[in-house]
Design an enzyme around this catalytic site. Structure first.
Site, PDB file in Angstrom:
ATOM      1  N   LYS A 112       3.578  -5.133  12.988  1.00 44.44           N
ATOM      2  CA  LYS A 112       2.362  -4.852  12.356  1.00 44.44           C
ATOM      3  C   LYS A 112       1.413  -5.885  12.176  1.00 44.44           C
ATOM      4  O   LYS A 112       1.893  -7.187  12.220  1.00 44.44           O
ATOM      5  CB  LYS A 112       2.633  -3.900  11.023  1.00 44.44           C
ATOM      6  CG  LYS A 112       2.766  -5.030   9.883  1.00 44.44           C
ATOM      7  CD  LYS A 112       2.885  -4.183   8.701  1.00 44.44           C
ATOM      8  CE  LYS A 112       3.020  -5.191   7.544  1.00 44.44           C
ATOM      9  NZ  LYS A 112       1.899  -4.984   6.377  1.00 44.44           N
ATOM     10  N   LYS A 121      -0.810 -10.496   7.109  1.00 45.06           N
ATOM     11  CA  LYS A 121      -1.460 -11.447   6.619  1.00 45.06           C
ATOM     12  C   LYS A 121      -0.476 -12.711   6.695  1.00 45.06           C
ATOM     13  O   LYS A 121      -1.253 -13.982   6.791  1.00 45.06           O
ATOM     14  CB  LYS A 121      -1.576 -11.441   5.043  1.00 45.06           C
ATOM     15  CG  LYS A 121      -2.816 -10.424   4.595  1.00 45.06           C
ATOM     16  CD  LYS A 121      -2.774 -10.811   2.955  1.00 45.06           C
ATOM     17  CE  LYS A 121      -3.370  -9.295   2.379  1.00 45.06           C
ATOM     18  NZ  LYS A 121      -2.814  -9.139   1.165  1.00 45.06           N
ATOM     19  N   LYS A 154      11.097  -9.756   3.633  1.00 47.59           N
ATOM     20  CA  LYS A 154      10.769 -10.930   3.089  1.00 47.59           C
ATOM     21  C   LYS A 154      11.665 -11.850   2.880  1.00 47.59           C
ATOM     22  O   LYS A 154      11.537 -12.977   2.669  1.00 47.59           O
ATOM     23  CB  LYS A 154       9.720 -10.540   1.870  1.00 47.59           C
ATOM     24  CG  LYS A 154       8.716  -9.835   2.151  1.00 47.59           C
ATOM     25  CD  LYS A 154       7.324 -10.371   1.611  1.00 47.59           C
ATOM     26  CE  LYS A 154       6.066  -9.634   2.384  1.00 47.59           C
ATOM     27  NZ  LYS A 154       4.777  -9.652   1.735  1.00 47.59           N
TER      28      LYS A 154
HETATM   29  P1  ATP Z   1       2.160  -9.110   4.489  1.00 43.59           P
HETATM   30  O1  ATP Z   1       2.321  -8.511   5.994  1.00 43.59           O
HETATM   31  O2  ATP Z   1       1.794 -10.692   4.534  1.00 43.59           O
HETATM   32  O3  ATP Z   1       2.966  -8.679   3.477  1.00 43.59           O
HETATM   33  P2  ATP Z   1      -0.088  -7.428   4.539  1.00 43.59           P
HETATM   34  O4  ATP Z   1      -0.900  -7.734   5.437  1.00 43.59           O
HETATM   35  O5  ATP Z   1       0.760  -6.055   4.583  1.00 43.59           O
HETATM   36  O6  ATP Z   1       0.738  -8.511   3.965  1.00 43.59           O
HETATM   37  P3  ATP Z   1      -0.765  -6.305   1.869  1.00 43.59           P
HETATM   38  O7  ATP Z   1      -1.620  -6.983   0.749  1.00 43.59           O
HETATM   39  O8  ATP Z   1       0.612  -6.231   1.788  1.00 43.59           O
HETATM   40  O9  ATP Z   1      -0.998  -7.133   3.171  1.00 43.59           O
HETATM   41  O10 ATP Z   1      -1.308  -4.877   2.177  1.00 43.59           O
HETATM   42  C1  ATP Z   1      -2.652  -4.271   1.625  1.00 43.59           C
HETATM   43  C2  ATP Z   1      -2.859  -2.983   2.093  1.00 43.59           C
HETATM   44  O11 ATP Z   1      -3.003  -2.989   3.445  1.00 43.59           O
HETATM   45  C3  ATP Z   1      -1.550  -1.838   1.940  1.00 43.59           C
HETATM   46  O12 ATP Z   1      -2.304  -0.664   1.482  1.00 43.59           O
HETATM   47  C4  ATP Z   1      -1.083  -2.077   3.350  1.00 43.59           C
HETATM   48  O13 ATP Z   1      -0.347  -0.665   3.344  1.00 43.59           O
HETATM   49  C5  ATP Z   1      -2.194  -2.016   4.100  1.00 43.59           C
HETATM   50  N1  ATP Z   1      -1.779  -2.539   5.447  1.00 43.59           N
HETATM   51  C6  ATP Z   1      -1.097  -3.907   5.560  1.00 43.59           C
HETATM   52  N2  ATP Z   1      -1.016  -4.227   7.057  1.00 43.59           N
HETATM   53  C7  ATP Z   1      -1.514  -3.138   7.602  1.00 43.59           C
HETATM   54  C8  ATP Z   1      -1.632  -2.528   8.944  1.00 43.59           C
HETATM   55  N3  ATP Z   1      -1.133  -3.632   9.989  1.00 43.59           N
HETATM   56  N4  ATP Z   1      -2.088  -1.475   9.092  1.00 43.59           N
HETATM   57  C9  ATP Z   1      -2.620  -0.706   8.394  1.00 43.59           C
HETATM   58  N5  ATP Z   1      -2.671  -0.923   7.017  1.00 43.59           N
HETATM   59  C10 ATP Z   1      -2.189  -2.202   6.651  1.00 43.59           C
END
Ligand code: ATP
Ligand code: LTN
Length: 334
Positions: free
Chosen positions: A197, A200, A115
Site C-alpha cells: 500500500k 507515509k 511496525k
Molecule cells: P503508515 O503507512 O506509515 O502507517 P499511513 O500512510 O497508513 O501511515 P495513517 O495515518 O496510518 O497513514 O492513515 C490515515 C488514514 O489514511 C487512515 O484512514 C488509513 O486507512 C488511510 N490510508 C492510509 N494509507 C492508505 C492507502 N494506501 N490507501 C487508502 N487509504 C489509506
C-alpha cells in the site's frame, strides 16, 4: 449518537507527509459526511508517540496536518478538528479499556506485527496497545461510524469487541461503531511496488504522490509508475500496477472502471499515465492553494485549535464520567 445526532470519529497520525492514499481513502470521504453526522476529526499525536519522534518536527507536522484537514474541505464550524493530546480523556479511557482487552487479541494485529518488524529496536508497549487507544478515540464520541481506509478494518473490529465486552458487563455504555470504507480509493498502492500500500513511511519518494507535490512532480511520478509489460488498460488482478492507476483515476474522476477502460481502449500506458497525473494534479491544486492561504492566518488556526479542543473535551468527558461511574470509581466531591 450524540445529542440525538449520529456521530463519527476518525484521525490521522501526524507522522510523515500525507499522500494520495490518505486523501482518497479517508479525507475525501470525510468531507461528504458533515451534514449527516456530528464529526470529530483528530490529529492523533498521541498515537505518533509509538514511534520515536523529533519533538519540533512532530509539532510542525501536527499543525500542518490540522491545517490540511481544513484545506481539504473540512469546515471547522461543522466538524470538530482538534489535537488528540489536548483532550486527556483519550488517555484516561484508554487505560480503562486496556483492562478489558486481552493480550491475545492485540497479538493478532497485523499493523503491530508490521511496525514491530520495521522498528525492531523500539518495540514499546505503546505500539502494542495502540489499538486500545484507538478504541478509546472512537468510543469516547459514541461513534456510529468510523471512516477509514481498509487497512484499519482490523483495528475497528477490536474496538467493537472491546465495546461489546464492556457493554455486556455494564449495560449500554458505548455505541458499537461500524467501519465506513469508501467504494473507490480504499486501498491505493505504491507506485513503485503495486503489491504494497502507498504509505507515509515509504522511504522512496517516487512510491507516493504527496498532497503538496507540484503538477510536474506528480506527472513525473506517474510516468515512472511500475506497470506490467503489455500495453492494455484493463483492470485485472494479474495487472496490479495498471489496476492501481485505474483505481486512482476512478476515485478522482468519479468514472467507473468500465468507463475508464473504454475511454482509454486505444491509448497506451504512456498516455494513460499522463491522464491520471493531470487528473490528480487538477484535484490537488485548490487544496494546495487553500493550504498556503491558511498557513498565513495564524490567528484563525489558533482559534480553531482552542475552540474545537474545548468542544471535543466536553463530549469526551461526558462519556468518561459515565464510564467511571459504571466501573465504580468514587464520585468527585464538588
Ligand atoms: P503508515 O503507512 O506509515 O502507517 P499511513 O500512510 O497508513 O501511515 P495513517 O495515518 O496510518 O497513514 O492513515 C490515515 C488514514 O489514511 C487512515 O484512514 C488509513 O486507512 C488511510 N490510508 C492510509 N494509507 C492508505 C492507502 N494506501 N490507501 C487508502 N487509504 C489509506
Ligand atoms: N490508526 C489509524 C489512525 C487512528 C484512527 C483512530 C483512525 C487513530 N485513532 C480512530 C480512525 C479512528 C491509522 O494509523 N491510520
Amino acid at each position: 449518537m450524540l445529542d440525538g445526532k449520529k456521530s463519527l470519529f476518525s484521525g490521522m497520525q501526524a507522522t510523515g507527509t500525507l499522500h494520495l492514499g490518505n486523501y482518497l481513502g479517508a479525507l475525501k470521504n470525510w468531507v461528504t459526511l458533515e451534514d449527516e453526522y456530528q464529526c470529530f476529526y483528530s490529529v492523533v499525536d498521541m498515537h505518533s508517540m509509538t514511534i520515536r519522534q523529533n519533538p519540533a518536527e512532530l509539532r510542525r507536522k501536527a499543525r500542518a496536518l490540522l491545517t490540511l484537514y481544513i484545506a481539504a474541505g473540512l469546515n471547522p464550524e461543522k466538524n470538530c478538528i482538534y489535537y488528540q493530546s489536548h483532550v486527556p480523556a483519550h488517555a484516561e479511557l484508554s487505560w480503562v479499556l486496556s483492562c478489558f482487552t486481552y493480550m491475545g487479541e492485540l497479538n493478532r494485529m497485523t499493523q503491530y506485527k508490521d511496525k514491530a518488524a520495521k522498528h525492531a529496536d523500539n518495540i514499546n508497549a505503546g505500539l502494542f496497545t495502540y489499538p486500545v487507544l484507538m478504541a478509546a478515540d472512537i468510543l469516547l464520541f459514541q461513534s456510529d461510524v468510523v471512516p477509514v481506509g481498509s487497512d484499519q478494518k482490523q483495528h475497528l473490529e477490536i474496538a467493537r469487541d472491546i465495546a461489546e465486552r464492556f457493554n455486556g458487563i455494564y449495560g449500554d455504555v458505548f455505541t458499537i461503531p461500524e467501519p465506513y470504507i469508501g467504494k473507490a480509493g480504499a486501498r491505493i498502492m505504491s507506485l513503485q511496488d503495486p503489491t504494497k500500500k502507498m504509505s507515509k513511511s515509504d522511504e522512496n519518494p517516487n512510491a507516493s504522490i504527496y498532497l503538496m507535490d507540484d503538477p510536474d512532480t506528480i506527472i513525473r511520478k506517474f510516468k515512472r509508475a511500475i506497470t506490467d509489460s503489455d500495453n492494455e488498460i484493463r483492470y485485472s488482478e494479474d495487472k496490479p500496477g495498471i489496476s492501481n492507476l485505474i483505481d486512482i483515476y476512478t476515485a478522482v474522476t468519479g468514472k467507473t472502471i468500465e468507463e475508464t477502460e473504454k475511454e482509454f481502449a486505444s491509448a497506451g500506458y504512456g498516455d494513460f499515465k499522463i491522464a491520471v497525473g493531470e487528473a490528480v494534479a487538477n484535484m490537488l491544486k485548490p487544496i494546495q492553494d487553500r493550504y498556503q492561504e491558511l498557513t498565513q492566518d495564524k490567528a484563525y488556526i489558533d482559534k480553531v485549535i482552542k475552540e474545537n479542543a474545548e468542544k471535543a473535551g466536553y463530549y469526551a468527558n461526558k462519556t468518561l464520567r459515565k464510564v467511571h461511574k459504571k466501573i465504580g470509581f468514587p464520585e468527585r466531591i464538588r
